[in-house]
Design a protein around this motif. Structure first.
Motif: not given
Length: 69
Positions: A51-69
């Motif tokens: 949600q914080g990323l979305k508020e900053s304009g980043y959407v997972e899979g569209e303009n940013v990738a998140i890797e979980y480890r």
């Protein structure tokens, strides 16, 4: 001879064009999310993080990738 040279040059350009098009794409930024527990245990934190990323304009899979480890 000119016809063969033209065809060879045209074929070379046609083969290289897709490579040039791919090379011009911008790299997608990757964010690493590190945690020692399983993803199910911190699902609420992940929701808030996304949600914080979305508020900053980043959407997972569209303009940013998140890797979980």
């Amino acid at each position: 001879m000119r016809r063969r040279e033209f065809i060879a040059g045209f074929a070379g350009a046609a083969a290289a064009w897709p490579l040039a098009a791919r090379a011009q794409q911008q790299a997608m930024p990757v964010i690493g999310f590190l945690n020692s527990a399983s993803p199910d245990t911190f699902a609420g934190s992940l929701r808030a993080f996304r949600q914080g990323l979305k508020e900053s304009g980043y959407v997972e899979g569209e303009n940013v990738a998140i890797e979980y480890r």
